[in-house]
Motif scaffolding. Structure first.
Motif, PDB file in Angstrom:
ATOM      1  N   CYS A   1      60.591  35.168  -7.739  1.00  0.00           N
ATOM      2  CA  CYS A   1      60.306  36.205  -8.737  1.00  0.00           C
ATOM      3  C   CYS A   1      59.151  37.088  -8.261  1.00  0.00           C
ATOM      4  O   CYS A   1      59.183  38.315  -8.419  1.00  0.00           O
ATOM      5  CB  CYS A   1      59.961  35.577 -10.083  1.00  0.00           C
ATOM      6  SG  CYS A   1      61.360  34.811 -10.944  1.00  0.00           S
ATOM      7  N   PHE A   2      58.153  36.470  -7.659  1.00  0.00           N
ATOM      8  CA  PHE A   2      56.996  37.202  -7.146  1.00  0.00           C
ATOM      9  C   PHE A   2      57.415  38.229  -6.102  1.00  0.00           C
ATOM     10  O   PHE A   2      56.867  39.337  -6.048  1.00  0.00           O
ATOM     11  CB  PHE A   2      56.005  36.201  -6.552  1.00  0.00           C
ATOM     12  CG  PHE A   2      54.759  36.800  -5.986  1.00  0.00           C
ATOM     13  CD1 PHE A   2      53.807  37.376  -6.812  1.00  0.00           C
ATOM     14  CD2 PHE A   2      54.518  36.778  -4.619  1.00  0.00           C
ATOM     15  CE1 PHE A   2      52.640  37.929  -6.294  1.00  0.00           C
ATOM     16  CE2 PHE A   2      53.357  37.325  -4.092  1.00  0.00           C
ATOM     17  CZ  PHE A   2      52.413  37.901  -4.938  1.00  0.00           C
ATOM     18  N   GLU A   3      58.395  37.884  -5.290  1.00  0.00           N
ATOM     19  CA  GLU A   3      58.877  38.783  -4.243  1.00  0.00           C
ATOM     20  C   GLU A   3      59.999  39.696  -4.730  1.00  0.00           C
ATOM     21  O   GLU A   3      60.632  40.385  -3.936  1.00  0.00           O
ATOM     22  CB  GLU A   3      59.326  37.974  -3.025  1.00  0.00           C
ATOM     23  CG  GLU A   3      58.183  37.214  -2.370  1.00  0.00           C
ATOM     24  CD  GLU A   3      58.590  36.500  -1.085  1.00  0.00           C
ATOM     25  OE1 GLU A   3      59.677  36.807  -0.560  1.00  0.00           O
ATOM     26  OE2 GLU A   3      57.820  35.657  -0.610  1.00  0.00           O
ATOM     27  N   ASP A   4      60.273  39.647  -6.037  1.00  0.00           N
ATOM     28  CA  ASP A   4      61.235  40.543  -6.685  1.00  0.00           C
ATOM     29  C   ASP A   4      62.675  40.294  -6.235  1.00  0.00           C
ATOM     30  O   ASP A   4      63.515  41.193  -6.303  1.00  0.00           O
ATOM     31  CB  ASP A   4      60.850  42.007  -6.433  1.00  0.00           C
ATOM     32  CG  ASP A   4      61.440  42.946  -7.477  1.00  0.00           C
ATOM     33  OD1 ASP A   4      61.596  42.513  -8.632  1.00  0.00           O
ATOM     34  OD2 ASP A   4      61.768  44.103  -7.131  1.00  0.00           O
ATOM     35  N   MET A   5      62.963  39.075  -5.803  1.00  0.00           N
ATOM     36  CA  MET A   5      64.355  38.718  -5.528  1.00  0.00           C
ATOM     37  C   MET A   5      65.057  38.252  -6.795  1.00  0.00           C
ATOM     38  O   MET A   5      66.268  38.388  -6.933  1.00  0.00           O
ATOM     39  CB  MET A   5      64.419  37.631  -4.459  1.00  0.00           C
ATOM     40  CG  MET A   5      64.024  38.094  -3.077  1.00  0.00           C
ATOM     41  SD  MET A   5      64.426  36.862  -1.817  1.00  0.00           S
ATOM     42  CE  MET A   5      63.206  35.595  -2.158  1.00  0.00           C
TER      43      MET A   5
END
Length: 604
Positions: free
Chosen positions: A36-40
């Motif tokens: 989620c942090f890497e927007d995947m």
């Protein structure tokens, strides 16, 4: 003295089922948070501190999470549930713990393919096996770990913070992991080779000749014995360069790829090292635990781990001593670094480069085949620290034992200082030398948790910084910086040159995003220092430095650490979506994907 062995990694059959589930539960929480942090993946706020991730597969994962710095969600492993539509059409929520199942169900949402998922599944499974073994054993308490030496403590760490599958080690068997991985803490003997000068080139700093390295690293009896191996082979000993090789690499790579050289006596095995070595977290860096004042050794391993094949590029072995010589000269002329900060640069003082005689001539040969044989000798921490000083990796601060106690909290308790006072000393110790080199010289390192070590006094108070791993990790800005003086470049660039914003990003990513992001909540939970206070203290350290050196004001803007938004570089995304597992001629560059809000931009 050899280090007493840690609990060896057991056969998988000896791992307790509950430990396997717990390892999965923790890694599942990490995967959700990091992806989620890497927007995947997209986390949707569901109210009351709960969030959910809806996958293209029709499955939903819901969990409690605490918002953290840079837009990160710290996921509670015990709170995760999985909801999927059953054959009868009703949705059933159940406690979720299976990280491997989550990977498969996430594949379409992540935007990757079956081939990538299958190989990544192997990396994830290997990581889980090691984590489950660690949980089965329990390990030492943080109080016991405080008494360990640097090399022993390295073996207790749990791998790269940002990467989910951080112990993939493709190429290692289960037996190899038990024998050579750092968590096994099994000391080993390295192999010495003699390589003909037609293949090998030695390089050293100005004070180190080839003979001096060998005299320092091998006793006279061993040198005599190895020389006899060469004379018995009816070759001229002076026609060969001596170097070390990892026994796994000798067996799995060198004897295969360099079979012609071995058969024709261009490579001759001399025998085992008289000293025992212990692997660090990178696996390929070995600390001499038989004679600790001797050099550490960095050796290539043809395994894929944490994004790249773990060889050593020839330009790194060739460039290591000259970069070390340049950095030492720069530091020696800087009284602030040498006298006030007492910063130690653990130099890569000598090397041997061996290029493959055939594959090096082939255009676009994948780099994994070109980095199989080489050696770098590096200053050891043991030889440079004071007698009463303890040196520990920056990464060790994040360690949490089986009882849930954090190592950083143990050090603060031992120091007798108030938590905020201890943290300010740690921030000053770590950040001031890094900022000084960044702002004064336009130079940065790759200061992640394994490359930076903190020296502590007898009361566990941070006192100074050790830096290592220079070649390929030291970068300079492409702007003109007179303070740098003549740089160590000839016809080819030894130092990567980058835009100042990218130079700054090394500090932001490795220290703030890659380390403080995790350290701040630990300090909140176990030291009573709220996260906002943590980041305020970091910001104050930066502002205090800038106030002390107003003449560098233009550089403060050029390498702005307090900018409101910073680029997002996703390491997990790079593996799963961008690079995947294609065989490349060169190590790839990372590219940003969006931005993060910077907690250091906030005042008060």
């Amino acid at each position: 003295m050899p280090v007493p062995p840690n609990h060896p990694v057991p056969e998988l059959a000896d791992v307790e089922p509950a430990a396997w589930r717990e390892a999965n539960r923790v890694l599942l929480a990490k995967a959700i948070g990091e992806w989620c942090f890497e927007d995947m993946l997209k986390a949707v706020h569901a109210g009351d501190g709960r969030y959910r991730v809806d996958l293209d597969s029709g499955t939903t994962y819901e969990f409690r999470a605490t918002p953290g710095a840079f837009g990160w969600l710290r996921v509670d492993p015990e709170s995760i549930t999985r909801t999927a539509t059953s054959m009868l059409g009703n949705s059933v929520a159940e406690p979720a713990w299976d990280a491997q199942r989550f990977l498969l169900e996430s594949a379409s949402t992540l935007g990757t393919d079956a081939s990538t998922i299958s190989t990544y599944f192997t990396e994830l499974s290997a990581t889980l096996a090691v984590d489950a073994a660690r949980i089965t054993h329990g390990g030492e308490t943080v109080a016991e770990m405080r008494e360990l030496g640097h090399s022993e403590l390295e073996c207790r760490m749990t791998g790269h913070n940002l990467l989910v599958a951080n112990k993939g080690r493709i190429g290692f068997s289960a037996t190899d992991v038990r024998q050579y991985a750092p968590e096994s803490a099994q000391s080993l003997k390295l192999r010495w080779l003699a390589v003909h000068r037609g293949l090998a080139e030695f390089r050293g700093t100005s004070e180190l000749s080839e003979r001096e390295i060998i005299a320092r690293e091998l006793d006279e009896g061993t040198r005599t014995r190895f020389t006899k191996v060469l004379t018995d082979a009816d070759v001229d000993p002076d026609a060969y360069v001596w170097m070390l090789v990892h026994p796994w690499q000798w067996d799995h790579a060198v004897q295969m790829l360099h079979a012609a050289d071995v058969a024709q006596k261009r490579i001759i095995p001399l025998g085992d090292s008289p000293d025992a070595y212990l692997p660090g977290q990178s696996i390929r860096t070995m600390a001499n635990v038989g004679t600790p004042e001797r050099y550490d050794v960095k050796l290539p391993l043809k395994i894929l781990n944490t994004l790249v094949w773990r060889g050593i590029p020839p330009h790194c072995t060739m460039g290591a001593p000259v970069v070390t010589q340049w950095l030492r000269g720069l530091v020696a002329r800087d009284p602030f670094l040498t006298e006030e900060c007492r910063t130690v640069f653990l130099g890569e003082v000598a090397s041997v480069t061996v290029r493959h005689p055939y594959l090096s001539q082939l255009a676009d040969t994948p780099y994994q085949h070109l980095e199989t044989l080489g050696c770098i000798w590096r200053d050891s921490v043991s030889a440079r620290k004071d007698p009463d000083e303890r040196a520990r990796t920056f990464a060790s601060l994040l360690h949490v034992d089986s009882k849930g106690d954090a190592f950083v909290a143990e050090l603060v308790r031992s120091s007798g200082l108030a938590p905020q006072e201890w943290l300010r000393k740690m921030f000053d110790t770590l950040l001031v030398p890094i900022m000084h080199v960044l702002y004064r010289y336009g130079v940065t390192f790759n200061p992640h948790g394994q490359n930076t070590l903190i020296g502590y006094d007898e009361n566990d108070v941070p006192t100074r910084l050790y830096l290592k791993d220079f070649v390929d990790d030291v970068c300079v800005s492409f702007t003109d910086v007179p303070e740098r003086g003549p740089e160590p470049d000839g016809h080819d660039h030894v130092l990567p040159r980058k835009h100042p914003s990218v130079i700054r990003q090394h500090v932001v990513d490795q220290v703030f995003v890659g380390h403080f992001r995790y350290l701040a909540p630990l300090c909140a939970d176990q030291l009573g220092v709220p996260e906002k206070t943590f980041w305020r203290l970091v910001r104050q350290t930066i502002l205090d430095f800038q106030k002390r050196f107003p003449e560098l004001a233009e550089r403060f803007a050029e390498y702005d650490l307090l900018t409101p938004e910073i680029p997002r570089y996703g390491l997990n995304r790079d593996r799963l979506v961008v690079t995947r597992y294609g065989d490349r001629a060169l190590r790839h560059a990372l590219y940003p994907n969006g931005t993060h809000p910077n907690p250091l931009a906030e005042e008060g």
